[in-house]
Write an enzyme that holds these catalytic residues in place. Structure first.
Site, PDB file in Angstrom:
ATOM      1  N   ASN A  92       0.830  -1.209   0.000  1.00  0.00           N
ATOM      2  CA  ASN A  92       0.000   0.000   0.000  1.00  0.00           C
ATOM      3  C   ASN A  92       0.866   1.260   0.000  1.00  0.00           C
ATOM      4  OD1 ASN A  92      -2.019  -1.837   0.160  1.00  0.00           O
ATOM      5  ND2 ASN A  92      -2.460  -1.525   2.335  1.00  0.00           N
ATOM      6  N   ASP A  94      -0.538   4.196   0.968  1.00  0.00           N
ATOM      7  CA  ASP A  94      -1.351   5.197   1.675  1.00  0.00           C
ATOM      8  C   ASP A  94      -0.797   5.640   3.035  1.00  0.00           C
ATOM      9  OD1 ASP A  94      -1.934   3.008   3.337  1.00  0.00           O
ATOM     10  OD2 ASP A  94      -3.865   2.609   2.360  1.00  0.00           O
ATOM     11  N   HIS A 109       5.819  -0.653  -2.844  1.00  0.00           N
ATOM     12  CA  HIS A 109       5.373   0.072  -4.031  1.00  0.00           C
ATOM     13  C   HIS A 109       5.464   1.588  -3.864  1.00  0.00           C
ATOM     14  CE1 HIS A 109       2.930  -3.732  -5.349  1.00  0.00           C
ATOM     15  NE2 HIS A 109       4.230  -3.871  -5.452  1.00  0.00           N
ATOM     16  N   CYS A 117      12.502  13.818  -8.236  1.00  0.00           N
ATOM     17  CA  CYS A 117      12.844  14.405  -9.525  1.00  0.00           C
ATOM     18  C   CYS A 117      13.748  13.418 -10.249  1.00  0.00           C
ATOM     19  CB  CYS A 117      13.565  15.736  -9.312  1.00  0.00           C
ATOM     20  SG  CYS A 117      14.159  16.422 -10.877  1.00  0.00           S
ATOM     21  N   CYS A 138      15.019  22.384  -9.871  1.00  0.00           N
ATOM     22  CA  CYS A 138      15.752  22.360 -11.154  1.00  0.00           C
ATOM     23  C   CYS A 138      14.833  22.630 -12.343  1.00  0.00           C
ATOM     24  CB  CYS A 138      16.483  21.029 -11.325  1.00  0.00           C
ATOM     25  SG  CYS A 138      15.413  19.680 -11.898  1.00  0.00           S
ATOM     26  N   THR A 176      -4.562  -9.052   0.124  1.00  0.00           N
ATOM     27  CA  THR A 176      -3.947  -8.886  -1.200  1.00  0.00           C
ATOM     28  C   THR A 176      -4.460  -9.956  -2.153  1.00  0.00           C
ATOM     29  OG1 THR A 176      -1.875  -8.802  -2.451  1.00  0.00           O
ATOM     30  CG2 THR A 176      -1.858 -10.118  -0.417  1.00  0.00           C
ATOM     31  N   ASN A 201      -8.419 -12.815   4.510  1.00  0.00           N
ATOM     32  CA  ASN A 201      -9.034 -12.194   3.324  1.00  0.00           C
ATOM     33  C   ASN A 201     -10.482 -12.702   3.247  1.00  0.00           C
ATOM     34  OD1 ASN A 201      -9.735 -11.458   0.580  1.00  0.00           O
ATOM     35  ND2 ASN A 201      -7.544 -11.432   0.087  1.00  0.00           N
ATOM     36  N   GLU A 203     -12.091 -13.030   0.699  1.00  0.00           N
ATOM     37  CA  GLU A 203     -12.101 -13.912  -0.483  1.00  0.00           C
ATOM     38  C   GLU A 203     -10.716 -14.532  -0.624  1.00  0.00           C
ATOM     39  OE1 GLU A 203     -13.727 -11.932  -4.024  1.00  0.00           O
ATOM     40  OE2 GLU A 203     -14.622 -10.527  -2.613  1.00  0.00           O
ATOM     41  N   ALA A 218     -10.043  -7.780   7.684  1.00  0.00           N
ATOM     42  CA  ALA A 218      -8.900  -7.481   8.549  1.00  0.00           C
ATOM     43  C   ALA A 218      -9.329  -6.814   9.869  1.00  0.00           C
ATOM     44  CB  ALA A 218      -7.931  -6.568   7.810  1.00  0.00           C
TER      45      ALA A 218
HETATM   46  N1  APR Z   1      -9.946  -7.315   4.765  1.00  0.00           N
HETATM   47  C1  APR Z   1      -9.052  -8.118   4.147  1.00  0.00           C
HETATM   48  N2  APR Z   1      -8.984  -8.270   2.813  1.00  0.00           N
HETATM   49  C2  APR Z   1      -9.862  -7.582   2.062  1.00  0.00           C
HETATM   50  C3  APR Z   1     -10.843  -6.737   2.625  1.00  0.00           C
HETATM   51  C4  APR Z   1     -10.872  -6.617   4.046  1.00  0.00           C
HETATM   52  N3  APR Z   1     -11.754  -5.830   4.681  1.00  0.00           N
HETATM   53  N4  APR Z   1     -11.566  -6.182   1.617  1.00  0.00           N
HETATM   54  C5  APR Z   1     -11.063  -6.671   0.470  1.00  0.00           C
HETATM   55  N5  APR Z   1     -10.030  -7.528   0.719  1.00  0.00           N
HETATM   56  C6  APR Z   1      -9.195  -8.259  -0.236  1.00  0.00           C
HETATM   57  C7  APR Z   1      -9.859  -8.619  -1.559  1.00  0.00           C
HETATM   58  O1  APR Z   1     -10.592  -9.845  -1.437  1.00  0.00           O
HETATM   59  C8  APR Z   1      -8.635  -8.763  -2.485  1.00  0.00           C
HETATM   60  O2  APR Z   1      -8.127 -10.091  -2.446  1.00  0.00           O
HETATM   61  O3  APR Z   1      -8.130  -7.412  -0.606  1.00  0.00           O
HETATM   62  C9  APR Z   1      -7.619  -7.805  -1.871  1.00  0.00           C
HETATM   63  C10 APR Z   1      -7.342  -6.562  -2.676  1.00  0.00           C
HETATM   64  O4  APR Z   1      -6.707  -6.907  -3.884  1.00  0.00           O
HETATM   65  P1  APR Z   1      -6.143  -5.800  -4.884  1.00  0.00           P
HETATM   66  O5  APR Z   1      -7.145  -4.724  -5.074  1.00  0.00           O
HETATM   67  O6  APR Z   1      -5.633  -6.495  -6.087  1.00  0.00           O
HETATM   68  O7  APR Z   1      -4.930  -5.133  -4.057  1.00  0.00           O
HETATM   69  P2  APR Z   1      -3.424  -5.583  -3.921  1.00  0.00           P
HETATM   70  O8  APR Z   1      -3.282  -7.066  -3.904  1.00  0.00           O
HETATM   71  O9  APR Z   1      -2.862  -4.830  -2.779  1.00  0.00           O
HETATM   72  O10 APR Z   1      -2.811  -5.015  -5.273  1.00  0.00           O
HETATM   73  C11 APR Z   1      -1.430  -5.147  -5.503  1.00  0.00           C
HETATM   74  O11 APR Z   1      -1.555  -3.862  -7.522  1.00  0.00           O
HETATM   75  O12 APR Z   1      -2.280  -2.054  -8.813  1.00  0.00           O
HETATM   76  C12 APR Z   1      -1.263  -2.573  -8.024  1.00  0.00           C
HETATM   77  O13 APR Z   1       0.416  -1.304  -7.030  1.00  0.00           O
HETATM   78  C13 APR Z   1      -0.927  -1.697  -6.848  1.00  0.00           C
HETATM   79  O14 APR Z   1      -0.083  -2.349  -4.678  1.00  0.00           O
HETATM   80  C14 APR Z   1      -1.072  -2.612  -5.659  1.00  0.00           C
HETATM   81  C15 APR Z   1      -0.885  -3.977  -6.283  1.00  0.00           C
END
Ligand code: APR
Length: 228
Positions: A92, A94, A109, A117, A138, A176, A201, A203, A218
């Site tokens: 993340n 953020d 990331h 720059c 610059c 993730t 997760n 899912e 989470a």
């Molecule tokens: N708690 C835990 N997991 C969750 C929740 C929650 N409340 N809500 C959603 N998720 C899960 C989803 O099921 C999914 O598997 O979070 C995951 C989010 O997946 P992505 O949107 O693909 O995010 P991420 O894996 O961090 O993406 C990786 O992709 O675009 C690039 O650089 C960007 O760092 C990012 C990278």
């Protein structure tokens, strides 16, 4: 839920993705409401887009900073920050883990809160809602210090992250989709080096590298999971 006694482990590592921040209100990248459903990354999150129209790309990232600042870390972030000696690797950008008090977070990331720059190599920290300046002293445009599509990760950061993955004995992956490399390979690496591997997760990925999968959010799972 089967709880985890933290004293059984010496090196605990949390590996987080966009789902970690979802309950704070920060949208994930993929799936319903995902950032890449609403915005075309080729317009906003790659070097070519920046070269074509730096101001447009900077304004997009400025909007994302504003959206993040309107969100707060949740209880799950605070649980992680409260475990002594714990390591955090996040995909993340953020800064939520840091806002909750986590230290030494490895940001694979990059971060929304830094610009660089590419002409004179200056790096600027910038934590405001709006960017203090879009241009370097610059004269070149400043670029968000983020790994965009097609970018190479910083090898120093990757090496540090891999070392932490290899050293940990408890690896907890949270939120993730496991689709972006090299981060997607970290759970398997942790398992190969002997860590007990858990996925949190709603899912679950169904990855065979996990010893245990917890299907849940989470913010709900983390406050219940540990015995301190
Ligand atoms: N708690 C835990 N997991 C969750 C929740 C929650 N409340 N809500 C959603 N998720 C899960 C989803 O099921 C999914 O598997 O979070 C995951 C989010 O997946 P992505 O949107 O693909 O995010 P991420 O894996 O961090 O993406 C990786 O992709 O675009 C690039 O650089 C960007 O760092 C990012 C990278």
């Amino acid at each position: 839920m089967d709880r985890i006694t933290l004293s059984q482990y010496r090196r605990i590592l949390f590996f987080t993705g966009a789902g970690m921040s979802a309950e704070s209100g920060v949208p994930t990248y993929r799936g319903k409401g995902g950032v890449w459903k609403e915005y075309d990354y080729e317009e906003y999150a790659c070097q070519k887009a920046f070269d074509r129209n730096p101001e447009k790309v900077l304004r997009f990232h400025e909007l994302r900073r504003q959206a993040v600042l309107d969100c707060l870390p949740h209880e799950g972030h605070r649980v992680i920050a409260g475990i002594p000696g714990v390591k955090v690797i996040t995909q993340n950008i953020d800064g939520m883990h840091q806002r909750a008090g986590s230290e030494g977070v490895i940001e694979l990331h990059g971060t929304l809160w830094r610009l660089r720059c590419d002409r004179c190599r200056t790096v600027v920290e910038d934590h405001g809602k709006s960017y203090e300046t879009l241009k370097c002293a610059c004269g070149a445009w400043l670029r968000p210090d983020i790994i965009w599509f097609g970018d190479m990760l910083d090898p120093v950061v990757v090496r540090k992250a891999k070392r932490s993955v290899e050293e940990c004995d408890l690896f907890i992956s949270i939120g993730t989709s496991g689709t972006v490399w090299p981060a997607a390979g970290f759970p398997a690496l942790a398992r190969e080096w002997g860590a007990y591997c858990i996925e949190i997760n709603p899912e679950p990925s169904g990855g065979r590298e996990y010893h245990r999968t917890i299907a849940g959010n989470a913010g709900a799972v983390l406050p219940e999971l540990f015995i301190f």
